[in-house]
Motif scaffolding. Structure first.
Motif, mmCIF file in Angstrom:
data_model
loop_
_atom_site.group_PDB
_atom_site.id
_atom_site.type_symbol
_atom_site.label_atom_id
_atom_site.label_comp_id
_atom_site.label_asym_id
_atom_site.label_seq_id
_atom_site.Cartn_x
_atom_site.Cartn_y
_atom_site.Cartn_z
ATOM 1 N N PHE A 609 0.834 -1.205 0.000
ATOM 2 C CA PHE A 609 0.000 0.000 0.000
ATOM 3 C C PHE A 609 0.871 1.259 0.000
ATOM 4 C CE2 PHE A 609 -3.556 -2.680 1.706
ATOM 5 C CZ PHE A 609 -4.488 -2.336 0.744
ATOM 6 N N LYS A 610 1.948 1.256 0.791
ATOM 7 C CA LYS A 610 2.809 2.433 0.864
ATOM 8 C C LYS A 610 3.490 2.726 -0.463
ATOM 9 C CE LYS A 610 3.869 2.097 5.807
ATOM 10 N NZ LYS A 610 4.907 1.803 6.820
ATOM 11 N N SER A 611 3.852 1.664 -1.179
ATOM 12 C CA SER A 611 4.534 1.844 -2.458
ATOM 13 C C SER A 611 3.559 1.992 -3.622
ATOM 14 C CB SER A 611 5.458 0.645 -2.717
ATOM 15 O OG SER A 611 4.706 -0.556 -2.806
ATOM 16 N N ASN A 612 2.253 2.046 -3.313
ATOM 17 C CA ASN A 612 1.206 2.161 -4.349
ATOM 18 C C ASN A 612 1.220 0.983 -5.320
ATOM 19 O OD1 ASN A 612 0.189 4.657 -3.400
ATOM 20 N ND2 ASN A 612 1.854 5.737 -4.442
ATOM 21 N N LYS A 613 1.730 -0.137 -4.844
ATOM 22 C CA LYS A 613 1.704 -1.351 -5.662
ATOM 23 C C LYS A 613 0.280 -1.853 -5.820
ATOM 24 C CE LYS A 613 4.107 -5.810 -6.010
ATOM 25 N NZ LYS A 613 5.050 -6.728 -5.333
ATOM 26 N N ILE A 614 -0.530 -1.683 -4.766
ATOM 27 C CA ILE A 614 -1.955 -2.017 -4.812
ATOM 28 C C ILE A 614 -2.742 -0.877 -4.197
ATOM 29 C CG2 ILE A 614 -1.607 -4.525 -4.727
ATOM 30 C CD1 ILE A 614 -2.230 -4.419 -1.730
ATOM 31 N N SER A 615 -4.010 -0.768 -4.597
ATOM 32 C CA SER A 615 -4.891 0.258 -4.031
ATOM 33 C C SER A 615 -5.876 -0.325 -3.036
ATOM 34 C CB SER A 615 -5.671 0.955 -5.157
ATOM 35 O OG SER A 615 -4.794 1.588 -6.055
ATOM 36 N N ALA A 616 -6.084 -1.641 -3.112
ATOM 37 C CA ALA A 616 -7.005 -2.331 -2.203
ATOM 38 C C ALA A 616 -6.570 -3.786 -2.121
ATOM 39 C CB ALA A 616 -8.443 -2.224 -2.693
ATOM 40 N N ALA A 617 -7.105 -4.492 -1.113
ATOM 41 C CA ALA A 617 -6.788 -5.910 -0.951
ATOM 42 C C ALA A 617 -8.056 -6.654 -0.553
ATOM 43 C CB ALA A 617 -5.699 -6.107 0.104
ATOM 44 N N TYR A 618 -8.247 -7.831 -1.122
ATOM 45 C CA TYR A 618 -9.395 -8.673 -0.784
ATOM 46 C C TYR A 618 -8.930 -9.819 0.104
ATOM 47 C CZ TYR A 618 -12.622 -6.344 -3.969
ATOM 48 O OH TYR A 618 -13.445 -5.433 -4.578
ATOM 49 N N LEU A 619 -9.508 -9.883 1.301
ATOM 50 C CA LEU A 619 -9.165 -10.930 2.261
ATOM 51 C C LEU A 619 -10.435 -11.455 2.915
ATOM 52 C CD1 LEU A 619 -6.156 -9.243 4.108
ATOM 53 C CD2 LEU A 619 -6.014 -11.200 2.585
#
Length: 777
Positions: A609-619
């Motif tokens: 998230f900090k590196s903007n690699k993803i904007s959201a995560a599904y768990l």
């Protein structure tokens, strides 16, 4: 060996030989230590249990202290023999047992203690466990410390430990043999410890007194810091739960110590019944609540039953030889499992596979478990967690005992489930999601925890330098200022003739008007002379009250509300690698596979998230709850997609699945499942911050207050017109104008009622403050 020296010696007594229905058992225990107290309570419980179902067992217990000399122990043992004891259970150290053994018979070189029966396996698994702990941390050179005595109690253990360490690639540099602690003064003892210690790794044998001095001196010498590793056996580990070592001593002098402790299987119904009675008796006798019985208590209980069964099975022969034969040939089922003895008077070699130890690490004022070691499997990592606690809780409520063994599995959840129908494993326990595809070849239990698929997003604080202005929109703030100014002007016009405070220069009059209108915000205004003014003030006070209440409530909401990070269309989302989650994201939620990123660890989500690699995560929601308990800057957004929950896996149509499901429903109904959930999940999704992407909705607009401003504006204008019209009348006409009197009287009543209400409210506040002041310490 202190941990294994629960033994009994058999004596020939002619005093009660005519009473074949009874057996006389004596016991010698050191009740100054927790271990001795455990043994005493367990022995007494065992005697009472046996007497409730079989022939008479007469028990006499003699207590002694840690400072007792050999003569005192010898005298107490003689007292038991004179009482008529056919066997004495010696629950103590090897020197104490050796004293008792001298009473039984005259030793010979071939059979030094022929009437001694040991409730221990040959040499125990302790040296092998210690060696495995050393090998697991790749330590190559160790130093062994032990408390020596004149009985050679350590002689059989040291060679075995040395062999085990050598087999694992380690070695003993040298031994440090400290004299028995009661034989030296405190000053000499401290000097001995300082002189002997350099880098000590294994404490193989120790009394509580030596342990205290040892760790105090080690701390003074700087040997409890990084680079020094201490491994202790059950002698010292058993003290961590007792009053022998206080929590303050543990936290000050024993930080980082690694220890092993004898493992007790607590899942059988036999043990649970015994444990319940043991805790009650221990509390009554020693005032210690919640004291769980350890292996010492278990072996003491089994020793009484082994003796009692041997005595009940003998015929007319009341000799000690006959009783010894009965013990050695006996085979009973005890708390510690199946119990039988070798001809040499010890537990058989093949039973060693059942011996096991917990591996612990001292942290803070107590300790935590690092793992589990058994003769059969060596060191296995301790299995803990919500699912394991639920599994063990279920076992307590089954109507039968279920033997089990946890085997760690590294692989996908689908592979784990598939191993059940392939008969590689008997069942699967863990956070296994119930899916229709998986349920084709196996049987799931009822869900132990509900689950769903949810989107987790980062939060950013919604605070700016203009946060205090955000409760209202700009239109509302403008109307508040305009209304305040207009009302101040009306008040000046109404009060300028009758109120002395409004006399003087125009600056004084303006200040008086502004002060009067501003002070109403805090409900602390000055004296008003004109009833027309009072009418305007009643309505203005109502408006001020509503505005301030709305401002306070909305500002509080803004300060705790977090702002969700935007999730642009086509942005990348993360998931934990589960195949069914990937399939759901693609087939149901419509994500392209190129926009789905596999995040391999919980820590990696924060970095992604900090590196903007993803904007959201599904768990799955249980994993989100665990994640949110560690990371505070995230929350759940959007819809939660329902799944089947977590369940345990059994073979298709297994009756165990039915029994487990029945107990799971019972645990859900009695609140046990909910208590376990609270223990392991500190965060609920309902308690996570509520997101709101629409910033404009945070500020209250004119739509909420236009009627309020209209009311106060119309009231002030009407009163101003009426007052002006009345002022322009001639003096005689003004005096005769009775038509205004009823209106003035009405205004007076309204104002008086409002004033009284205000006074009553202030009086109540004052009473409450005085009451709270009297109640405070």
């Amino acid at each position: 060996m202190r941990a294994c020296l629960l033994s009994f010696l058999l004596f020939c007594s002619s005093l009660f030989c005519a009473k074949a229905a009874s057996v006389y058992i004596g016991a010698l225990v050191n009740t100054e230590s927790r271990v001795g107290r455990e043994k005493k309570v367990a022995i007494e419980i065992a005697a009472r249990h046996y007497n409730s179902s079989s022939s008479s067992l007469l028990l006499s217990v003699r207590e002694f202290s840690s400072s007792a000399d050999p003569l005192e122990i010898y005298t107490k043992a003689r007292d038991l023999m004179n009482w008529g004891a056919e066997a004495i259970i010696g629950a103590g150290t090897w020197p104490e047992v050796a004293i008792l053994a001298r009473l039984a018979t005259t030793p010979t070189p071939s059979t030094p203690m022929p009437f001694l029966v040991r409730m221990s396996y040959p040499n125990s698994g302790e040296p092998r466990c210690l060696s495995d702990v050393v090998r697991s941390y790749n330590w190559r050179r160790v130093i062994v410390v032990y408390e020596d005595d004149n009985y050679g109690s350590i002689s059989g253990v040291l060679p075995l430990l040395s062999d085990e360490l050598r087999a694992g690639g380690s070695r003993i540099d040298y031994h440090i043999a400290l004299p028995p602690w009661h034989t030296v003064s405190d000053d000499d003892a401290a000097d001995t410890v300082r002189r002997k210690l350099s880098k000590v790794f294994i404490v193989l044998r120790s009394s509580p007194e030596l342990a205290v001095h040892l760790f105090k001196e080690a701390k003074l010498l700087g040997m409890m810091t990084k680079g020094h590793v201490w491994i202790v056996n059950d002698d010292i580990t058993a003290l961590l739960d007792s009053t022998d070592l206080s929590p303050s001593f543990i936290s000050s002098y024993m930080q980082g110590v690694v220890g092993i402790s004898a493992f007790v299987n607590t899942t059988t119904s036999f043990f649970r019944d015994f444990s319940s009675e043991f805790q009650q008796r221990f509390d009554q006798e020693y005032g210690t609540k919640g004291q769980q019985p350890g292996m010492h208590a278990v072996r003491a209980y089994d020793a009484v039953h082994a003796l009692a069964h041997a005595a009940a099975g003998r015929a007319e022969d009341r000799s000690s030889v006959a009783l010894l034969e009965g013990v050695l040939l006996g085979n009973i089922s005890g708390l510690s499992g199946s119990i039988s003895f070798t001809r040499e008077g010890g537990l058989p070699e093949e039973g060693r596979g059942n011996s096991a130890f917990r591996v612990i690490n001292v942290v803070g004022r107590s300790y935590r478990e690092l793992g589990f070691w058994s003769e059969r499997h060596g060191k296995v990592k301790e299995v803990t967690g919500f699912c394991i606690d639920v599994f063990r809780e279920i076992l307590k409520h089954l109507s039968y005992d279920l033997n089990y063994e946890f085997i760690p599995f590294r692989g996908s959840y689908d592979d784990l489930v598939n191993r059940v129908p392939l008969q590689v494993i008997d069942a699967a326990v863990g956070d296994i999601t119930i899916l229709a595809k998986r349920a084709v070849d196996v049987s799931f239990t009822e869900p132990i925890l509900s689950s769903g698929l949810a989107m987790m997003v980062p939060l950013r604080p919604n605070h700016t330098p203009w946060t205090l202005a955000k409760p209202f929109t700009a239109d509302v703030w403008f109307l508040i200022l305009a209304t305040l100014t207009y009302t101040a002007g009306v008040l000046w016009y109404l009060e300028r003739d009758s109120n002395p405070e409004f006399h003087g220069t125009w600056c004084v009059q303006l200040g008086a008007a502004l002060w009067l209108i501003f002070s109403t915000i805090f409900f602390a205004h000055g004296r008003i002379h004109n009833y027309y003014t009072k009418t305007v003030m009643v309505v203005w006070l109502l408006v001020v009250f509503i505005l301030t209440s709305s401002f306070t409530a909305n500002l509080s909401s803004i300060l705790v509300t977090e702002k969700l990070g935007a999730v642009p269309p086509g942005s990348r989302v993360g998931y934990d690698g589960d195949a069914f989650v990937l399939k759901y994201l693609k087939d149901v939620l419509g994500y392209k596979e190129r926009n789905i990123e596999w995040i391999r660890s919980p820590e990696a989500y924060s970095e992604a998230f900090k590196s903007n690699k993803i904007s959201a995560a599904y768990l799955e929601t249980p994993y989100i709850r665990v994640f949110l308990s560690r990371y505070k800057d995230f929350t759940v957004s959007g819809e939660t997609h329902r799944l089947g929950g977590f369940g345990f896996v059994f073979p298709k149509d297994s009756p165990l699945a039915t029994d487990f499901s029945q107990v799971i429903l019972q645990l859900a109904e009695n609140g046990a499942l909910n208590n376990l959930e609270k223990k392991w999940f500190s965060v609920t999704l309902s308690s996570s911050p509520t997101p709101d992407n629409k910033r404009k909705k945070e500020s209250l607009s004119l739509d909420s207050f236009w009627a309020l401003f209209l009311l106060t504006g119309c009231t002030s204008t009407i009163i101003l017109l009426v007052f002006s019209a009345h002022s322009f009348l001639p003096t005689k006409a003004r005096a005769a104008a009775v038509s205004f009197e009823p209106l003035r009287q009405s205004f007076k009543k309204v104002w008086t009622a409002t004033a009284k209400l205000n006074e009553k409210r202030e009086s109540l506040k004052s009473s409450e403050q005085q009451g709270s002041g009297m109640n405070s310490p």
